[in-house]
Write a protein that holds these residues in place. Structure first.
Motif, PDB file in Angstrom:
ATOM      1  N   ARG A  78      -2.660  -5.690 -15.482  1.00  0.00           N
ATOM      2  CA  ARG A  78      -1.661  -4.883 -14.768  1.00  0.00           C
ATOM      3  C   ARG A  78      -2.071  -3.410 -14.749  1.00  0.00           C
ATOM      4  NH1 ARG A  78       3.733  -5.450 -13.174  1.00  0.00           N
ATOM      5  NH2 ARG A  78       4.769  -3.429 -13.134  1.00  0.00           N
ATOM      6  N   GLU A  79      -2.603  -2.946 -15.865  1.00  0.00           N
ATOM      7  CA  GLU A  79      -3.052  -1.548 -15.928  1.00  0.00           C
ATOM      8  C   GLU A  79      -4.186  -1.283 -14.945  1.00  0.00           C
ATOM      9  OE1 GLU A  79      -3.973  -0.283 -19.909  1.00  0.00           O
ATOM     10  OE2 GLU A  79      -1.902   0.441 -20.143  1.00  0.00           O
ATOM     11  N   ASP A  80      -5.101  -2.238 -14.858  1.00  0.00           N
ATOM     12  CA  ASP A  80      -6.208  -2.072 -13.905  1.00  0.00           C
ATOM     13  C   ASP A  80      -5.675  -1.949 -12.494  1.00  0.00           C
ATOM     14  OD1 ASP A  80      -8.043  -2.159 -15.917  1.00  0.00           O
ATOM     15  OD2 ASP A  80      -8.637  -4.248 -15.580  1.00  0.00           O
ATOM     16  N   LYS A  81      -4.766  -2.850 -12.162  1.00  0.00           N
ATOM     17  CA  LYS A  81      -4.221  -2.859 -10.815  1.00  0.00           C
ATOM     18  C   LYS A  81      -3.486  -1.555 -10.537  1.00  0.00           C
ATOM     19  CE  LYS A  81      -0.987  -5.735  -9.453  1.00  0.00           C
ATOM     20  NZ  LYS A  81      -0.212  -7.003  -9.397  1.00  0.00           N
ATOM     21  N   GLU A  82      -2.729  -1.093 -11.538  1.00  0.00           N
ATOM     22  CA  GLU A  82      -1.957   0.137 -11.345  1.00  0.00           C
ATOM     23  C   GLU A  82      -2.872   1.350 -11.190  1.00  0.00           C
ATOM     24  OE1 GLU A  82       1.078   0.654 -14.273  1.00  0.00           O
ATOM     25  OE2 GLU A  82       2.392  -0.788 -13.293  1.00  0.00           O
ATOM     26  N   ALA A  83      -4.005   1.321 -11.892  1.00  0.00           N
ATOM     27  CA  ALA A  83      -4.918   2.462 -11.800  1.00  0.00           C
ATOM     28  C   ALA A  83      -5.411   2.633 -10.356  1.00  0.00           C
ATOM     29  CB  ALA A  83      -6.093   2.270 -12.747  1.00  0.00           C
ATOM     30  N   ALA A  84      -5.713   1.503  -9.719  1.00  0.00           N
ATOM     31  CA  ALA A  84      -6.181   1.558  -8.332  1.00  0.00           C
ATOM     32  C   ALA A  84      -5.078   2.083  -7.414  1.00  0.00           C
ATOM     33  CB  ALA A  84      -6.629   0.161  -7.895  1.00  0.00           C
ATOM     34  N   VAL A  85      -3.859   1.562  -7.622  1.00  0.00           N
ATOM     35  CA  VAL A  85      -2.742   2.007  -6.786  1.00  0.00           C
ATOM     36  C   VAL A  85      -2.463   3.493  -7.020  1.00  0.00           C
ATOM     37  CG1 VAL A  85      -0.256   1.763  -6.418  1.00  0.00           C
ATOM     38  CG2 VAL A  85      -1.692  -0.281  -6.667  1.00  0.00           C
ATOM     39  N   ARG A  86      -2.520   3.901  -8.277  1.00  0.00           N
ATOM     40  CA  ARG A  86      -2.215   5.290  -8.624  1.00  0.00           C
ATOM     41  C   ARG A  86      -3.104   6.265  -7.850  1.00  0.00           C
ATOM     42  NH1 ARG A  86      -2.837   4.719 -13.626  1.00  0.00           N
ATOM     43  NH2 ARG A  86      -0.642   4.341 -14.083  1.00  0.00           N
TER      44      ARG A  86
ATOM     45  N   TYR B  10       1.445  -1.768  -0.512  1.00  0.00           N
ATOM     46  CA  TYR B  10       1.999  -3.071  -0.865  1.00  0.00           C
ATOM     47  C   TYR B  10       2.321  -3.934   0.367  1.00  0.00           C
ATOM     48  CZ  TYR B  10       2.860  -0.592  -5.302  1.00  0.00           C
ATOM     49  OH  TYR B  10       2.732   0.142  -6.448  1.00  0.00           O
ATOM     50  N   GLY B  11       2.061  -3.399   1.564  1.00  0.00           N
ATOM     51  CA  GLY B  11       2.311  -4.179   2.778  1.00  0.00           C
ATOM     52  C   GLY B  11       3.765  -4.555   2.968  1.00  0.00           C
ATOM     53  N   MET B  12       4.668  -3.623   2.730  1.00  0.00           N
ATOM     54  CA  MET B  12       6.085  -3.950   2.779  1.00  0.00           C
ATOM     55  C   MET B  12       6.708  -3.864   4.171  1.00  0.00           C
ATOM     56  SD  MET B  12       7.368  -1.743  -0.490  1.00  0.00           S
ATOM     57  CE  MET B  12       7.252  -2.335  -2.186  1.00  0.00           C
ATOM     58  N   ARG B  13       6.044  -3.206   5.091  1.00  0.00           N
ATOM     59  CA  ARG B  13       6.726  -2.882   6.355  1.00  0.00           C
ATOM     60  C   ARG B  13       7.177  -4.122   7.134  1.00  0.00           C
ATOM     61  NH1 ARG B  13       6.412   2.657   7.287  1.00  0.00           N
ATOM     62  NH2 ARG B  13       4.639   3.691   6.308  1.00  0.00           N
ATOM     63  N   ALA B  14       6.324  -5.122   7.177  1.00  0.00           N
ATOM     64  CA  ALA B  14       6.671  -6.308   7.968  1.00  0.00           C
ATOM     65  C   ALA B  14       7.898  -7.010   7.390  1.00  0.00           C
ATOM     66  CB  ALA B  14       5.482  -7.269   7.993  1.00  0.00           C
TER      67      ALA B  14
ATOM     68  N   TRP C 106      13.603  -1.713  -4.143  1.00  0.00           N
ATOM     69  CA  TRP C 106      12.822  -1.774  -2.904  1.00  0.00           C
ATOM     70  C   TRP C 106      13.024  -0.526  -2.040  1.00  0.00           C
ATOM     71  CZ3 TRP C 106      13.253  -6.323   1.160  1.00  0.00           C
ATOM     72  CH2 TRP C 106      12.001  -6.514   1.773  1.00  0.00           C
ATOM     73  N   MET C 107      14.281  -0.104  -1.918  1.00  0.00           N
ATOM     74  CA  MET C 107      14.573   1.002  -1.008  1.00  0.00           C
ATOM     75  C   MET C 107      14.010   2.341  -1.496  1.00  0.00           C
ATOM     76  SD  MET C 107      15.775  -0.576   1.459  1.00  0.00           S
ATOM     77  CE  MET C 107      16.151   0.811   2.530  1.00  0.00           C
ATOM     78  N   ILE C 108      13.659   2.444  -2.760  1.00  0.00           N
ATOM     79  CA  ILE C 108      13.027   3.689  -3.203  1.00  0.00           C
ATOM     80  C   ILE C 108      11.672   3.837  -2.523  1.00  0.00           C
ATOM     81  CG2 ILE C 108      12.137   4.986  -5.175  1.00  0.00           C
ATOM     82  CD1 ILE C 108      14.291   3.766  -6.914  1.00  0.00           C
ATOM     83  N   HIS C 109      10.949   2.721  -2.408  1.00  0.00           N
ATOM     84  CA  HIS C 109       9.665   2.770  -1.705  1.00  0.00           C
ATOM     85  C   HIS C 109       9.858   3.205  -0.256  1.00  0.00           C
ATOM     86  CE1 HIS C 109       7.124   0.975  -4.863  1.00  0.00           C
ATOM     87  NE2 HIS C 109       8.241   0.384  -5.227  1.00  0.00           N
ATOM     88  N   VAL C 110      10.925   2.732   0.345  1.00  0.00           N
ATOM     89  CA  VAL C 110      11.213   3.128   1.728  1.00  0.00           C
ATOM     90  C   VAL C 110      11.552   4.612   1.808  1.00  0.00           C
ATOM     91  CG1 VAL C 110      12.820   2.784   3.663  1.00  0.00           C
ATOM     92  CG2 VAL C 110      11.971   0.805   2.352  1.00  0.00           C
ATOM     93  N   ALA C 111      12.293   5.091   0.811  1.00  0.00           N
ATOM     94  CA  ALA C 111      12.769   6.476   0.847  1.00  0.00           C
ATOM     95  C   ALA C 111      11.636   7.490   0.678  1.00  0.00           C
ATOM     96  CB  ALA C 111      13.815   6.678  -0.246  1.00  0.00           C
ATOM     97  N   VAL C 112      10.602   7.101  -0.059  1.00  0.00           N
ATOM     98  CA  VAL C 112       9.507   8.046  -0.308  1.00  0.00           C
ATOM     99  C   VAL C 112       8.992   8.643   1.001  1.00  0.00           C
ATOM    100  CG1 VAL C 112       7.119   8.235  -1.129  1.00  0.00           C
ATOM    101  CG2 VAL C 112       8.809   6.959  -2.485  1.00  0.00           C
ATOM    102  N   GLU C 113       8.858   7.774   1.990  1.00  0.00           N
ATOM    103  CA  GLU C 113       8.307   8.224   3.284  1.00  0.00           C
ATOM    104  C   GLU C 113       9.189   9.275   3.963  1.00  0.00           C
ATOM    105  OE1 GLU C 113       6.179   6.007   7.076  1.00  0.00           O
ATOM    106  OE2 GLU C 113       8.008   5.138   6.271  1.00  0.00           O
ATOM    107  N   GLN C 114      10.474   9.281   3.641  1.00  0.00           N
ATOM    108  CA  GLN C 114      11.408  10.233   4.265  1.00  0.00           C
ATOM    109  C   GLN C 114      11.444  11.579   3.536  1.00  0.00           C
ATOM    110  OE1 GLN C 114      12.412   9.253   7.183  1.00  0.00           O
ATOM    111  NE2 GLN C 114      11.384   7.300   6.688  1.00  0.00           N
ATOM    112  N   CYS C 115      10.708  11.688   2.429  1.00  0.00           N
ATOM    113  CA  CYS C 115      10.758  12.918   1.629  1.00  0.00           C
ATOM    114  C   CYS C 115       9.708  13.924   2.105  1.00  0.00           C
ATOM    115  CB  CYS C 115      10.487  12.615   0.151  1.00  0.00           C
ATOM    116  SG  CYS C 115      11.788  11.651  -0.631  1.00  0.00           S
TER     117      CYS C 115
END
Lengths: 228, 228, 228, 228, 228, 228
Positions: free
Chosen positions: A188-196, A209-213, B65-74
């Motif tokens: 999990r730490e490895d994955k988070e490091a990349a995202v960070r 995270y590909g959440m838009r769809a 979930w909505m916090i991730h959405v809100a980031v873009e509006q900041c």
């Protein structure tokens, strides 16, 4: 009914230290969002992050006799876990008991009750997570047990389980699963490091995270704020 | 029903920064003792004092979930304001989200729920005011809304309102009234500076504020403590 | 009914200072585990340890008028003790009042309610023990009394009693018993110093306090943890 | 700043009475799980179920003066909604005020504070939902406002909104949406009636709601409890 | 990780019914003052006294999906025990689920969270012990487990353990010890019946229990109240 | 230090009974809004209204030994007042002790802790006001005192003071002032009876109490709600 169990099994030291380095939030997530003690358990000072093997104490409310008994069962690398059988805000533990634990190499205390001498404990660097800070004295009249399974701040803890504690609170990992949870925590730490790195560069979690769809599919709508 | 409102109006930067310099207690008094969030909202570390434009998030309990959405509006100078629709002590926000907010120039977070990774947030200097500290993870399953009016810790907040936060807590100023409240706050500070000098010199508030006559009129009586 | 009692008796300065040096936990134990205020009373910053003579204030909830009256009754070495007649979380006290108290040599404030301007109070080094931190303003409309017996955070306090406060909380010692309690506190400290040295050297409390026989007599049993 | 707004708009009586018949849980669900006041708001006696138009009161803590002002603004079918500007547990309302409200046809009281004379109120059949029961008296010194938007127990309420209250708590429906929420509530009741009959006959929700496939897809596994 | 365990072992019906007749206070004492759930668990109406076999549910906060799954695992004489993995005050359970449980012969619900439709549940005579009453709706998105060991309101409960619940609260008895605890409970009742008769006749507990000598030995002193 | 004071002074029976008839809210107001115990003290069943002479008990937390000692000091018309020296939610009192008190003519119990056997106590008609209901057992190991001054739920109570308790809570009247407080209470009742009749007839408190002028003078403004 009052028993002291000696020679409890403990997890490997390298696993315990690895979990300490990962911290409470990561370990809690890595083991499936379980094992967290109630958030009312707060550190007496900021900045400590430890892990150790649980030496458990079940004792009568407002009676700290069994803590004296438990000290003898502690070895280097342990964390004392104290759970009264009913809630009270008395101060079961202070600086003298801490001196005794430090002499044995104990790393800290987790107590679902009160603690006192917090100025001295802070100066000694002996970390405590407790529900209360209170100078209220306790008696030494009623037996309890050491190294039995306890419920502490809402979490079931067995002797020898790994306790991780930091500014976010306290988490327990069952001893047999400690190595596996460490592996998952490190992954999990490895994955988070990349995202960070990507987040710091300004990319959005929505994209990473590909959440838009999925958000659109669920019906999220974007509109402009109307002029007033 | 789930909406994200874009391009909210914001107060002038100089007004916002002026309110930050005045602090929560002064602003709260200056606008007629209104706008304070519940005192259970505490900073994760001492010493921060900020103000910014509220980007509001209404979300389901235990779902971030909505916090991730809100980031873009900041945008730079904003403060994220998060209000679950029912109380929980889960940790909706941690260091990764903070990295993302910092990248956008967001000044801090106000959340009527739990926060985690407080050691990292403290090290980053990203201030948070929350009801709880908790590592308890959340899910990403249910939609909410961004930049709608919310009730956060007992205070009604509209997107674009000015949030002031320091060691005393959190206060909201309605955007249309921000400039007027700043003027009153500064006037209050001037008046207090004069009083402060006299108090430090040993004058009594009883005399400075002219209270003695009204106290006597109401019936206050001075007597000497009887000998024992 | 509203009275201000002047010229209250106070304990000897050397006794008061001696009790401060002992601290709350020791004094509380030395006087038979009595006198502790509720643990919800917390310091606004860590590290302060004071003692002083109680100047007591009984006031209406959400009304701080009588604090202004009480300031005049304070002299060097006092601690202001404020008890509203019903619970509220408003902020009755801030930096201006602290300036006035500092000018008179007052050592700190104990208030079973809220306090504000904690950043300024911390910078000034004026310690406060309170139930809440809150910027919520109060009014000046209703009379109360100064230097009458009060109940503050569950403890009965008379004017001139000695208040001891540190990171463990707040304790009250009745003025007539202050010298005797100091003697018992010092005796306790001596005894603890001897025990501390032995505990640090690795001796167990079980042996130092001779607990083993009584534990066995009560039925405590030691068993080895069974193999899994 | 202190205003009394007269002649507020109200929802249609038939809509209000329809919502009362549906009850809090149904209405809350029907309007998208919003509008619920904090669960700490409890009825003083079991069994009442009412709805009415909100006459709102914003008042100073521990000061009930504005309730007297608000009584005059109430007409038959209203519910008085009282929100102090800071938390206290005083008893702002008792039997005499209830007599006055009953004389005007008011259906009940919702107060985010304390109430007293609960024995008399129960005998009169005047229902109250409050956070506390307390006899603590209040003063009449500070102005507030009547029929302004308030936040009461965490919910934003505008004058004329529909309040529904029963043993489950208190819910608010915005006046403009009341008719639509009633339609949805009745539709929900119809659907639930059909499900209820099947559940009573022993069918399982798992089958009625078609949950089995989704549960399996998510990974739910059924296993037999191992022999001991 | 999400499992539903079927066909859990249960205690004998006669033992369960015997424990119900003894009630919570007696059973709790008889098994050595253990097994009591936190006193915050209160019945929704007075007068119910039940016992049954625990069917346990571990579920995500604010998500009641697994309750629907658990219903199928219940048989006549069971009590459903629901423990969210983090605290929330939402209403996870209402009248429709109760209809389903009644159809299966379930005796009641113990839930460390909120419940709604309490008016209907009371009318049905379906008893519930819960921490909150709340209409707040929940979602059905996240898996949990049925018939795994849980911690509910601070007590560790295994599937098939005996739950006893009445106006004093809720107690758990481990299934393997149920028969022995019943014997001890009945013995305690016999002893209490004899004492009760003597107390009603005016004898003092001081004499019946022979306390006077021990009190004197400890130093208790009787003195006459001095004349004023 | 552990003392039992015998033969405490008591107020006149007719005064005590007169105060009972007035009830808590009236008596509390009549004596200047003082003497109320914390609202967390709730009756175990609705409808009881009693007054009696306080027999006070100061005892160790989670230890009910001194209640047995106190029973002997009670006579007909007394109310037992129990205050542990530190907070706990254990159940210090149950049906057997109530049998003993009933045999002596004691009217009820006020305890700042937990009580159990509430079903039996309700059936017996023995009223109790407590902070908790809990079956948690206590020990009999540590001495305390009977008929010493105590602080109970935030109120200072001396032995022989008059306790009044009903559905609104609990109030204490100092014994020497009981007759005077009764007179003021009766006067208040007379005044309220006259007001009640006018309020029921539809007159407004605004007019009866002559509030309109003062409200206008303070700046209260009436405006019509604007059309939407």
């Amino acid at each position: 009914m009052s028993r002291v169990y000696r020679n409890i099994p403990r997890a490997e030291a390298s696993v315990i230290d690895g979990l300490a380095a990962c911290g409470v939030a990561t370990v809690h997530e890595a083991q499936g969002r379980t094992g967290l003690l109630a958030p009312a358990m707060r550190p007496i000072y900021a900045g400590a992050r430890i892990a150790g093997s649980a030496v458990t104490v079940s004792l009568a409310p407002c009676d700290n006799w069994m803590i004296h008994v438990a000290v003898e069962q502690c070895t280097a690398g342990d964390i004392l876990v104290v759970a009264p059988t009913s809630i009270s805000d008395a101060g079961y533990f202070g600086e003298l008991l801490a001196c005794s634990l430090v002499a044995r190499g104990v790393r800290g205390l987790v107590i679902d009750a009160g603690v006192r001498d917090v100025r001295d404990l802070t100066a000694m660097g002996f970390p405590v997570w407790s529900r209360y800070v209170s100078a209220q004295g306790t008696v030494k009249e009623t037996l309890g047990s050491v190294n039995v399974p306890v419920v502490c701040a809402g979490a079931a803890i067995r002797p020898g389980d790994v306790i991780i504690a930091d500014d976010d609170g306290v988490c327990v990992v069952a001893r047999p699963e400690a190595a596996a949870v460490l592996r998952k925590s490190l992954a999990r730490e490895d994955k988070e490091a990349a995202v960070r790195a990507r987040l710091k560069a300004g990319e959005l979690g929505l994209d990473i995270y590909g959440m838009r769809a999925k958000l659109a599919e669920r019906g999220l709508t974007y509109v402009d704020t109307p002029e007033e």
